[in-house]
Structure formats: C-alpha cells, structure tokens
Write a protein that holds these residues in place. Structure first.
Motif, PDB file in Angstrom:
ATOM      1  N   PRO A   9       0.817  -1.222   0.000  1.00 59.94           N
ATOM      2  CA  PRO A   9       0.000   0.000   0.000  1.00 59.94           C
ATOM      3  C   PRO A   9       0.849   1.270   0.000  1.00 59.94           C
ATOM      4  O   PRO A   9       1.859   1.347   0.705  1.00 59.94           O
ATOM      5  N   ASP A  10       0.444   2.233  -0.795  1.00 59.76           N
ATOM      6  CA  ASP A  10       1.063   3.562  -0.757  1.00 59.76           C
ATOM      7  C   ASP A  10       0.526   4.337   0.439  1.00 59.76           C
ATOM      8  O   ASP A  10       1.245   5.125   1.054  1.00 59.76           O
ATOM      9  N   ILE A  11      -0.755   4.099   0.729  1.00 61.97           N
ATOM     10  CA  ILE A  11      -1.463   4.825   1.800  1.00 61.97           C
ATOM     11  C   ILE A  11      -2.176   3.832   2.704  1.00 61.97           C
ATOM     12  O   ILE A  11      -2.776   2.866   2.229  1.00 61.97           O
ATOM     13  N   LEU A  12      -2.130   4.084   3.995  1.00 59.65           N
ATOM     14  CA  LEU A  12      -3.061   3.448   4.935  1.00 59.65           C
ATOM     15  C   LEU A  12      -3.924   4.551   5.526  1.00 59.65           C
ATOM     16  O   LEU A  12      -3.393   5.549   6.028  1.00 59.65           O
ATOM     17  N   ILE A  13      -5.232   4.372   5.467  1.00 59.26           N
ATOM     18  CA  ILE A  13      -6.180   5.285   6.115  1.00 59.26           C
ATOM     19  C   ILE A  13      -6.857   4.512   7.245  1.00 59.26           C
ATOM     20  O   ILE A  13      -7.350   3.399   7.029  1.00 59.26           O
ATOM     21  N   ASN A  70      -2.874  -5.211  13.913  1.00 60.13           N
ATOM     22  CA  ASN A  70      -2.521  -6.489  13.284  1.00 60.13           C
ATOM     23  C   ASN A  70      -2.905  -6.533  11.800  1.00 60.13           C
ATOM     24  O   ASN A  70      -3.319  -7.569  11.288  1.00 60.13           O
ATOM     25  N   PHE A  71      -2.751  -5.402  11.129  1.00 59.09           N
ATOM     26  CA  PHE A  71      -3.142  -5.293   9.720  1.00 59.09           C
ATOM     27  C   PHE A  71      -1.918  -5.024   8.842  1.00 59.09           C
ATOM     28  O   PHE A  71      -1.240  -4.009   9.016  1.00 59.09           O
ATOM     29  N   LEU A  72      -1.595  -5.938   7.933  1.00 59.37           N
ATOM     30  CA  LEU A  72      -0.547  -5.747   6.925  1.00 59.37           C
ATOM     31  C   LEU A  72       0.765  -5.208   7.521  1.00 59.37           C
ATOM     32  O   LEU A  72       1.364  -4.280   6.993  1.00 59.37           O
ATOM     33  N   LEU A  73       1.198  -5.828   8.619  1.00 59.72           N
ATOM     34  CA  LEU A  73       2.359  -5.300   9.340  1.00 59.72           C
ATOM     35  C   LEU A  73       3.632  -5.282   8.481  1.00 59.72           C
ATOM     36  O   LEU A  73       4.414  -4.341   8.561  1.00 59.72           O
ATOM     37  N   TRP A  74       3.830  -6.290   7.673  1.00 61.17           N
ATOM     38  CA  TRP A  74       4.984  -6.334   6.774  1.00 61.17           C
ATOM     39  C   TRP A  74       4.805  -5.338   5.628  1.00 61.17           C
ATOM     40  O   TRP A  74       5.699  -4.577   5.285  1.00 61.17           O
ATOM     41  N   GLN A  75       3.622  -5.346   5.033  1.00 64.08           N
ATOM     42  CA  GLN A  75       3.364  -4.584   3.807  1.00 64.08           C
ATOM     43  C   GLN A  75       3.321  -3.074   4.030  1.00 64.08           C
ATOM     44  O   GLN A  75       3.520  -2.295   3.093  1.00 64.08           O
ATOM     45  N   LEU A  76       3.042  -2.642   5.256  1.00 61.81           N
ATOM     46  CA  LEU A  76       2.890  -1.207   5.538  1.00 61.81           C
ATOM     47  C   LEU A  76       4.202  -0.528   5.945  1.00 61.81           C
ATOM     48  O   LEU A  76       4.187   0.636   6.345  1.00 61.81           O
ATOM     49  N   ALA A  77       5.317  -1.229   5.814  1.00 62.22           N
ATOM     50  CA  ALA A  77       6.598  -0.707   6.304  1.00 62.22           C
ATOM     51  C   ALA A  77       6.901   0.705   5.821  1.00 62.22           C
ATOM     52  O   ALA A  77       7.431   1.527   6.576  1.00 62.22           O
ATOM     53  N   TYR A  78       6.575   1.010   4.563  1.00 66.54           N
ATOM     54  CA  TYR A  78       6.873   2.339   4.027  1.00 66.54           C
ATOM     55  C   TYR A  78       5.623   3.064   3.518  1.00 66.54           C
ATOM     56  O   TYR A  78       5.724   4.001   2.736  1.00 66.54           O
ATOM     57  N   SER A  79       4.477   2.653   3.977  1.00 68.87           N
ATOM     58  CA  SER A  79       3.233   3.332   3.586  1.00 68.87           C
ATOM     59  C   SER A  79       3.096   4.653   4.330  1.00 68.87           C
ATOM     60  O   SER A  79       3.542   4.784   5.475  1.00 68.87           O
ATOM     61  N   GLU A  80       2.452   5.606   3.686  1.00 64.47           N
ATOM     62  CA  GLU A  80       2.100   6.861   4.362  1.00 64.47           C
ATOM     63  C   GLU A  80       0.802   6.614   5.129  1.00 64.47           C
ATOM     64  O   GLU A  80      -0.176   6.108   4.556  1.00 64.47           O
ATOM     65  N   ILE A  81       0.793   6.959   6.406  1.00 69.51           N
ATOM     66  CA  ILE A  81      -0.352   6.628   7.269  1.00 69.51           C
ATOM     67  C   ILE A  81      -1.140   7.882   7.611  1.00 69.51           C
ATOM     68  O   ILE A  81      -0.570   8.891   8.040  1.00 69.51           O
ATOM     69  N   PHE A  82      -2.461   7.792   7.421  1.00 70.03           N
ATOM     70  CA  PHE A  82      -3.362   8.912   7.702  1.00 70.03           C
ATOM     71  C   PHE A  82      -4.411   8.450   8.702  1.00 70.03           C
ATOM     72  O   PHE A  82      -5.219   7.566   8.404  1.00 70.03           O
TER      73      PHE A  82
END
Length: 224
Positions: free
Chosen positions: A167-171, A181-193
């Motif tokens: 993901p580019d973004i997590l909202i 416990n959501f996409l812990l590996w995949q969110l390493a460099y996502s921008e979080i809002f």
C-alpha cells in the motif's frame, strides 16, 4: 507528485457511529457499507488499482455472536445483490484471510473470486478473518516446508498479498492510532493517515483530501 496505486483502509467506527446516531451497533455496520460503495467509486475515478479493506480481523471473533452474525449476513446480502454490478465494472474481488465462515458465505466468496478473476480496473482485497501475525507465521512455515532460503523475496512470495504491491497509503478512521494487526509487513513504508471521523461519516471529500495530501508528500524510503 507521488503515483498512487494501492490504498489500504481500516474502516473503524461503525459500531460507535451506530450507537451514537441509531442506538444500534448493527445500524452502524449497515451505514458503513454505503461508505464502502462511495470509496470504491471514488477509487475508480482516481484510477487507483488496488483497494484493501480491513473488514473482519482474527481478533473480531471476540465480539458478541449476534453482531458477528449480522456482519456476515450483511456481507452475504451485499455479494448476492452487487456481484453482477461489480463484475460489469471490471472490478476484481480477492479475499485475504482464512475462509472459516458459513457454507453460504464461503461459497459466495469463492464464487466472487472466480467470477471476477480476470477483471482489471480495480482489485478489491477483502481482509476477512485476517491477522498479519498469522499471515507471517504461515509464510515462514511454507518456507520451512519447501526448504527454501529465508529472505525478503521468498517471504513476500508466501504472503497472502503475493503479486499485490504494498500500500502507498493506509487510512484509519475512528480517531484510533494503531495498526491492529493489519498488513504489518506490507505497511513498512506506507504513508499513514489517521482520520478522526467514524467510518460511516467518512466522505468522498475526505478521501480526496487525503489523496491530494499524499501526492505532495516527500517519500524518501530511507534516502535523504
């Protein structure tokens, strides 16, 4: 300007919205489904290719049984009513998680995946009975079973998100600041809002505001 390919959303606050405005948590879940439809349409308009929705976590089984049954019935009805329309819009459905539901819901989920597998306008990843820790443990078990080298590439191949870009973004709506416990590996460099509004109150305008903000963020990925 940053390209936007994949948006992940933790749709938090349905129950709280329902209690506040309708005196019923279930009514909040029902209203939240309308927001899902709005965000799907907006994602297509904005040429987003992947939308991952955290619909039911492995921890959500701790909720009251009546609420769980209502949630799954809501999903059954949604798929029964909307699948043909989803297919016509060239949308693909993929389930992340473990299908341990009723025979009817398992059938509908499998049917939705098969029917839409060749669609390419938007891929909706439904995280159902999903937990990132379980996903990672199972990935390592597969690597061990297949006697292959442990590295990032092989781990990613054995995740449920294989062939899906991170993901580019997590909202996350609902004024809660955690990943749950959501996409812990995949969110390493996502921008979080983190959004204060509860999910049923989240609008297309709010979504577009986040997209615009994201596109102007300087993304370094460890560089200066």
């Amino acid at each position: 300007m940053n390209p936007l390919n994949h948006v992940a959303i933790i749709m938090d606050g349905n129950g709280r919205w329902g209690l506040k405005y309708r005196n019923s948590r279930n009514e909040g879940h029902k209203e939240g489904l309308k927001t899902v439809e709005i965000i799907i349409k907006s994602s297509i308009k904005n040429k987003i290719k992947f939308l991952t929705l955290y619909a039911f976590s492995t921890e959500n089984w701790k909720r009251p049984k009546k609420e769980i049954n209502y949630l799954f019935k809501l999903l059954e009805n949604f798929l029964s009513r909307k699948l043909d329309d989803i297919h016509k819009q060239n949308i693909r459905i993929k389930v992340l998680g473990y299908k341990k539901f009723s025979k009817k819901l398992n059938f509908l989920l499998n049917f939705a995946e098969k029917k839409t597998i060749k669609n390419s306008k938007l891929q909706i990843n439904l995280a159902l009975n999903y937990g990132s820790k379980s996903e990672l443990i199972n990935a390592f078990k597969k690597i061990k079973r297949n006697k292959i080298k442990i590295n990032e590439k092989n781990l990613e191949k054995n995740l449920q998100t294989n062939n899906i870009p991170d993901p580019d973004i997590l909202i996350r709506t609902g004024n809660t600041k955690r990943l749950s416990n959501f996409l812990l590996w995949q969110l390493a460099y996502s921008e979080i809002f983190f959004e204060k509004k509860l999910w049923p109150a989240f609008t297309e305008k709010d979504y577009i505001k986040i997209i615009k903000e994201y596109k102007n963020v300087k993304r370094n990925f460890g560089r200066i």
